[in-house]
Design an enzyme around this catalytic site. Sequence first.
Site, PDB file in Angstrom:
ATOM      1  N   SER A 675       0.843  -1.188   0.000  1.00 41.01           N
ATOM      2  CA  SER A 675       0.000   0.000   0.000  1.00 41.01           C
ATOM      3  C   SER A 675       0.882   1.243   0.000  1.00 41.01           C
ATOM      4  O   SER A 675       1.682   1.434  -0.915  1.00 41.01           O
ATOM      5  CB  SER A 675      -0.953  -0.036   1.193  1.00 41.01           C
ATOM      6  OG  SER A 675      -1.964   0.922   1.047  1.00 41.01           O
ATOM      7  N   ASP A 766      -8.966  -5.433  -5.360  1.00 41.13           N
ATOM      8  CA  ASP A 766      -8.565  -4.304  -4.522  1.00 41.13           C
ATOM      9  C   ASP A 766      -9.305  -3.040  -4.947  1.00 41.13           C
ATOM     10  O   ASP A 766      -9.186  -2.586  -6.079  1.00 41.13           O
ATOM     11  CB  ASP A 766      -7.046  -4.100  -4.662  1.00 41.13           C
ATOM     12  CG  ASP A 766      -6.477  -3.076  -3.699  1.00 41.13           C
ATOM     13  OD1 ASP A 766      -7.255  -2.378  -3.024  1.00 41.13           O
ATOM     14  OD2 ASP A 766      -5.236  -2.978  -3.622  1.00 41.13           O
ATOM     15  N   HIS A 798      -7.422  -5.670  -0.923  1.00 44.23           N
ATOM     16  CA  HIS A 798      -6.196  -4.914  -0.679  1.00 44.23           C
ATOM     17  C   HIS A 798      -5.212  -5.651   0.236  1.00 44.23           C
ATOM     18  O   HIS A 798      -4.003  -5.575   0.042  1.00 44.23           O
ATOM     19  CB  HIS A 798      -6.562  -3.553  -0.081  1.00 44.23           C
ATOM     20  CG  HIS A 798      -5.431  -2.593   0.007  1.00 44.23           C
ATOM     21  ND1 HIS A 798      -4.689  -2.206  -1.102  1.00 44.23           N
ATOM     22  CD2 HIS A 798      -4.907  -1.910   1.062  1.00 44.23           C
ATOM     23  CE1 HIS A 798      -3.768  -1.336  -0.726  1.00 44.23           C
ATOM     24  NE2 HIS A 798      -3.875  -1.143   0.578  1.00 44.23           N
TER      25      HIS A 798
END
Length: 822
Positions: A675, A766, A798
């Site tokens: 991320s 995601d 995610h």
Amino acid sequence: MASLFLKMVSIPPRTTISSTRTRTRVPSVLPFKLQHFLSHSLPAASTARSMETPKAAEFPSGLDESTEQDYASQSYLLREFVSIPSIDTACLLKSPSSDSESQAMFAVSQPNLVANKKRKFILSSTILNTGTSPTFHWSPFPVEMSGVSAMIPSPSASKLLIIRNPENNESATRFEFWTSSQLQREFQVPQSVHGSVYTDAWFEGISWNSDETRVAYVAEEPAPAKPSFNDQGYKKGASNDKDCGTWKGQGEWEEDWGETYAGKRQPALFVIDITSGDVQAVKGIDKSLSVGQVVWAPSTKEGSEKYLVFVGWSFETRKLGIKYCYNRPCALYAVKAPHPHSKANEAEIHSTEDIQALKLTETISSAFFPRFSPDGKFLVFLSARSSVDSGAHSATNSLHRLDWHTDMKQYISAKVYDVIPVVMSADDGCFPGLYCFSMLRDPWLSDGYTVIIQSIWHSNQVLISVNVLSGEILRITPADSNFSWSLLSLDGENILAVSSSPVDIPQLKYGTLVKKEKETGNSEWSWLDVSNPIFKCSDKVTSLLSSLEFSIMKIPVKDGSESLTKGANKPFEAIFVTSKSKKSDACDPLIVILHGGPHSVSLSGFSKSSAFLSSLGYSLLIVNYRGSIGFGEEALQSLPGKAGSQDVNDVLTAVDHVISLGLASPSKIAVLGGSHGGFLTTHLIGQAPDKFIAAAARNPVCNLALMVGTTDIPDWCYVEAYGTSGKDRFTEAPSAEDLALFYSKSPISHLSKVKTPTIFLLGAQDLRVPISTGLQYARALREKGVEAKVILFPNDVHGIERPQSDFESFLNIGVWFNKYCK
């Protein structure tokens, strides 16, 4: 989305393993301890068969002989770490027959790789507390809880509610009410009443009333009616889904709350009667509110109205992603609970004008996790107002109190008392601020005004006690320990908790209050190590972890300036994990690990994936750059507007720090992040192209200009690029100026300098960082001749947390790093 598997890049032969029926040779590049473990642990005959060299055509896509052997050896070790169980929840229940006896129930989970699910089970223990050292008597075997979504004991612990959500959108939700000896009642609530019960720890709210006759909870609203069609066109009126020649249309698309809530309907409030099974929707709640975290308010007097207190999140034109995003405005509301269902009072209920929910927290922009004091005289709650007001998705929390009145109308002007305010910058060694994102259902000590909560204190998670009347805060876990602690359950003055470190598997702890000074209010806690069958690992894992050590480093800010706030000039931290002994002057290869967020933190607790990488013979540098939570509001707010520069420089400063101490070789450094950690990973290989020999990025943010139009949190792009002012600039239609700034702040703007081989691990579902940004960057690397490998997980979101996906993800990372770092 159709499944897509990108062809893996072939890895040239590196080592060979020859096997016999008695002993298996392992790659010489593995650390000696791991070589010894594998050669003595793999089943000889089966290993010999599994490692026989297949024909070239038989290798899976992207693998050759050497790579497959590396996969085989590392996967065996990774499985050893993955199999360590985790405690999801626990409850501590006082025995009705003895003050010295309690019952503890632990909800435990363990990945089931073959089924690609988590195996859940219950393990119980009787606690005898007759002296200074309580004893735990464990049940001989755990009991598997297949299909259980939630398990909530009643306040007296005489009943247990088990909820089983359906696996599809057609089946009913099951409510089971158990006594100590049998299933007392079982009800099935059809989809026409409501959908699945929310059990996600955020919208989740399941609460027994005081006399244990009803339960309030949050579930999906029933599906709205959709148009029907047949061969003649639109069909008027209702029809059965199974009517021959008829089909249901799609109807209007509905917004959801983004990542992990895709396809979930609006959360709404319901009450079930545990005797009759009657379910009533709670009236008086505005349709613009998504509700959660409901609790029954204490009754002020016999026969008075019963109230429910809940959290409400409002939305106008769009629901932005809410998972890990505490900057979504919310408030506490009180609403009358429906009367037990009967035709006699039905008319009264529908004709009442004062059933509208009342907002309790008009003066504050965020309020969640409401908890009533045991005597019912006041209500405490957490707030993320600093996050809401600044736009940062997570920031320093605060704790507040409301007095509970008999007259609900007094709440229109009720005062909100600050118990723990937002801490801007703390002196060294002092409480850095409240960073708490969960609370026990019953967080109270026996005095009725002290709560126990877990909070992040720099790189550690600690337990603190808070006097909600005076605001006094005490750290009750050992101040001289660098371990991290998680709170499980309370009973009177007794606490169940878990303690761990990067090199120590979790240990169950039992805390007791041994001394309390009436004059000073100071308290002293004793923590007992509890021998337990939950956190068991193999002798091999124990041996590997015993060879490691860790420390938490203070990293001075490089080029600090007077323009920065006091908190932003303070040192940040990094957790360093390495081998206890060196067999030569050479350092182990170093993996720099970067957390996401950016307003999150890497804790000094046990991580299976990090421990696996350590056991492969790597040192780890886990950096909590400025902007991480746990270090005060000024340090956190120094990052928005400087993402891609300040955080990148902090990581490079930390790397140079360990190199200068002789703890890492500058020629053997890899970097790993997911991320925002992937954002930093791809920034680093562009801004410092000669620094890193290999990289791995999980769902990385690579191009903000591309991400802003597809993510469930477009406001995040504005705040991290512009700073707090981005909160007011946010729009669904970014300008050319916005897009230019987003691009300039993105890793892709440094692509021309990249030469580091990089592996990408992407979840196709995601919604937070859609795969388009990672695929674009990986394709661009290949276009310029940089080695790039993409592993796509077609059914993951995610987090890439499904058991098989998590396993394959870190197995591929380990093999990738071995190729370039060993």
